[in-house]
Motif scaffolding. Structure first.
Motif, PDB file in Angstrom:
ATOM      1  N   GLY A   1      35.445  28.407  36.242  1.00 57.17           N
ATOM      2  CA  GLY A   1      36.288  29.549  35.910  1.00 57.17           C
ATOM      3  C   GLY A   1      37.511  29.652  36.804  1.00 57.17           C
ATOM      4  O   GLY A   1      37.881  28.717  37.523  1.00 57.17           O
ATOM      5  N   LEU A   2      38.136  30.819  36.775  1.00 63.22           N
ATOM      6  CA  LEU A   2      39.357  31.044  37.539  1.00 63.22           C
ATOM      7  C   LEU A   2      39.083  31.493  38.972  1.00 63.22           C
ATOM      8  O   LEU A   2      39.922  31.333  39.850  1.00 63.22           O
ATOM      9  N   SER A   3      37.913  32.085  39.185  1.00 66.07           N
ATOM     10  CA  SER A   3      37.560  32.552  40.528  1.00 66.07           C
ATOM     11  C   SER A   3      36.048  32.640  40.641  1.00 66.07           C
ATOM     12  O   SER A   3      35.371  33.020  39.681  1.00 66.07           O
ATOM     13  N   GLU A   4      35.542  32.277  41.802  1.00 64.60           N
ATOM     14  CA  GLU A   4      34.104  32.366  42.045  1.00 64.60           C
ATOM     15  C   GLU A   4      33.743  33.618  42.831  1.00 64.60           C
ATOM     16  O   GLU A   4      32.573  33.820  43.167  1.00 64.60           O
ATOM     17  N   GLU A   5      34.739  34.456  43.133  1.00 63.28           N
ATOM     18  CA  GLU A   5      34.472  35.687  43.862  1.00 63.28           C
ATOM     19  C   GLU A   5      33.858  36.715  42.925  1.00 63.28           C
ATOM     20  O   GLU A   5      34.453  37.086  41.912  1.00 63.28           O
ATOM     21  N   SER A   6      32.671  37.191  43.271  1.00 61.93           N
ATOM     22  CA  SER A   6      31.920  38.078  42.384  1.00 61.93           C
ATOM     23  C   SER A   6      32.632  39.408  42.129  1.00 61.93           C
ATOM     24  O   SER A   6      32.539  39.963  41.031  1.00 61.93           O
ATOM     25  N   GLU A   7      33.368  39.908  43.130  1.00 60.85           N
ATOM     26  CA  GLU A   7      34.025  41.203  42.947  1.00 60.85           C
ATOM     27  C   GLU A   7      35.192  41.138  41.965  1.00 60.85           C
ATOM     28  O   GLU A   7      35.624  42.171  41.441  1.00 60.85           O
ATOM     29  N   LEU A   8      35.698  39.925  41.685  1.00 62.75           N
ATOM     30  CA  LEU A   8      36.806  39.769  40.737  1.00 62.75           C
ATOM     31  C   LEU A   8      36.334  39.594  39.295  1.00 62.75           C
ATOM     32  O   LEU A   8      37.143  39.696  38.371  1.00 62.75           O
ATOM     33  N   GLN A   9      35.047  39.341  39.105  1.00 63.88           N
ATOM     34  CA  GLN A   9      34.554  39.037  37.764  1.00 63.88           C
ATOM     35  C   GLN A   9      34.741  40.195  36.774  1.00 63.88           C
ATOM     36  O   GLN A   9      35.174  39.969  35.638  1.00 63.88           O
ATOM     37  N   PRO A  10      34.422  41.460  37.149  1.00 60.51           N
ATOM     38  CA  PRO A  10      34.667  42.565  36.198  1.00 60.51           C
ATOM     39  C   PRO A  10      36.135  42.697  35.824  1.00 60.51           C
ATOM     40  O   PRO A  10      36.464  42.983  34.664  1.00 60.51           O
ATOM     41  N   LEU A  11      37.028  42.485  36.792  1.00 56.65           N
ATOM     42  CA  LEU A  11      38.456  42.564  36.512  1.00 56.65           C
ATOM     43  C   LEU A  11      38.889  41.448  35.563  1.00 56.65           C
ATOM     44  O   LEU A  11      39.650  41.696  34.603  1.00 56.65           O
ATOM     45  N   LEU A  12      38.412  40.230  35.811  1.00 57.33           N
ATOM     46  CA  LEU A  12      38.744  39.113  34.931  1.00 57.33           C
ATOM     47  C   LEU A  12      38.204  39.340  33.528  1.00 57.33           C
ATOM     48  O   LEU A  12      38.882  39.041  32.530  1.00 57.33           O
ATOM     49  N   PHE A  13      36.994  39.876  33.438  1.00 59.18           N
ATOM     50  CA  PHE A  13      36.398  40.146  32.123  1.00 59.18           C
ATOM     51  C   PHE A  13      37.238  41.150  31.347  1.00 59.18           C
ATOM     52  O   PHE A  13      37.565  40.939  30.169  1.00 59.18           O
ATOM     53  N   ALA A  14      37.610  42.249  32.002  1.00 59.72           N
ATOM     54  CA  ALA A  14      38.404  43.287  31.333  1.00 59.72           C
ATOM     55  C   ALA A  14      39.778  42.756  30.949  1.00 59.72           C
ATOM     56  O   ALA A  14      40.278  43.029  29.842  1.00 59.72           O
TER      57      ALA A  14
END
Length: 310
Positions: free
Chosen positions: A16-29
């Motif tokens: 994916g674009l980032s493996e940082e867990s805190e960014l996943q909700p932002l990327l999803f939205a």
């Protein structure tokens, strides 16, 4: 997992674009919003073209096909990315990866050819206006779209079959949000010489060919426009090309930017981020480019939503 040779790879991992867990909700939205905007916007273009008799012309026929291809193209990559973020999984099966490669190349190639066909349509309309209806008839329009589709199908099928001939190492992590063919081929443990030659040949013929046709068409268009005596005539002639020229510029600049920069040593992650421009952003912007600068499309959309047309 230790590297090794395995011809029966059960799955790949999309990092994916980032493996940082805190960014996943932002990327999803963010990507869900972009996906919905793209699908809704392009569906509106298709609906406007099909429902308004005034738009039953070659130019808008090609535009409706371009919108359809944009919907299919983004649907090849983004839904799987959203699924992986939602399920917190990076897995895509071997069959799923090859299938994604096939459909992505199919729609990217079809998009490329449609842009060249639309440039040819504008070339005939401006340089040979008296013969336009004779040259660009309904039979030719269907034929051009059909030939573009057949060439794209054959190319994507050949590329996918060549990928199937490769054997892969067990460490199959793809630093991308979809199975981009260059990234997948780099993971192979077997020789990739034929794959590389095919990709280079396809880039020259199937990408360079349409681009050369677009450049030639617009060279002739600009020459014809400069010969028009009145400023109003020049503006009217050029205004019919601005939307298409904007889409061409956006598509090719982003694609060439990604693939030319791939020759420079850089991380695969940077390439994945740059790829978002032509895989997601360009299909999303196309409906806005065509609707905001096109009075006919705006009138058709107003009729659809029941807004009085002035």
């Amino acid at each position: 997992m230790e590297p090794g040779n395995d011809t029966q790879i059960p799955e790949f991992l999309l990092l994916g674009l980032s493996e940082e867990s805190e960014l996943q909700p932002l990327l999803f939205a963010l990507f869900l919003s972009m996906y919905l905007i793209t699908v809704f916007g392009n569906l509106l273009i298709i609906l406007a073209v099909t429902s308004d008799p005034h738009l039953h012309t070659p130019m808008y026929f090609f535009l409706a096909n371009l919108s359809f291809v944009d919907i299919c193209s983004i649907s090849t990559t983004v839904p799987k990315m959203l699924q992986n973020i939602q399920t917190q999984s990076k897995v895509i099966t071997y069959a799923g990866c090859v299938t994604q490669i096939y459909f992505f190349l199919l729609f990217a190639g079809w998009d490329d050819f449609l842009l060249a066909v639309m440039a040819y349509d504008r070339f005939v309309a401006i340089c040979h206006p008296l013969h336009y209806t004779v040259i660009i008839n309904s039979q030719l329009c269907v034929l051009l779209v059909l030939v573009s589709w057949i060439i794209s199908v054959l190319h994507s099928l050949l590329e996918s079959l060549m990928v199937l001939q490769l054997s892969f190492c067990r460490e199959v992590e793809i630093s991308h949000f979809f199975c981009e063919i260059n990234q997948v081929v780099r993971l192979a443990c077997s020789s990739t010489f034929l794959n590389d030659m095919l990709m280079y040949l396809a880039a020259v013929l199937l990408a360079g060919g349409p681009l050369a046709g677009i450049i030639y068409s617009y060279f002739k268009i600009v020459s014809a426009i400069l010969r028009i005596s009145s400023a109003q005539g020049k503006y009217k002639a050029f205004s019919t090309c601005t939307s298409h020229l904007s889409v061409v510029f956006l598509f090719y600049c982003t694609v060439l930017g990604v693939y030319l920069s791939s020759a420079v040593p850089q991380s695969s992650h940077s390439s994945a981020v740059a790829s978002v421009m032509y895989t997601v952003v360009t299909p999303m912007l196309n409906p806005f480019i065509y609707s905001l600068r096109n009075r006919d499309i705006k009138r058709a959309l107003k009729r659809i939503f029941g807004v009085p047309v002035m």
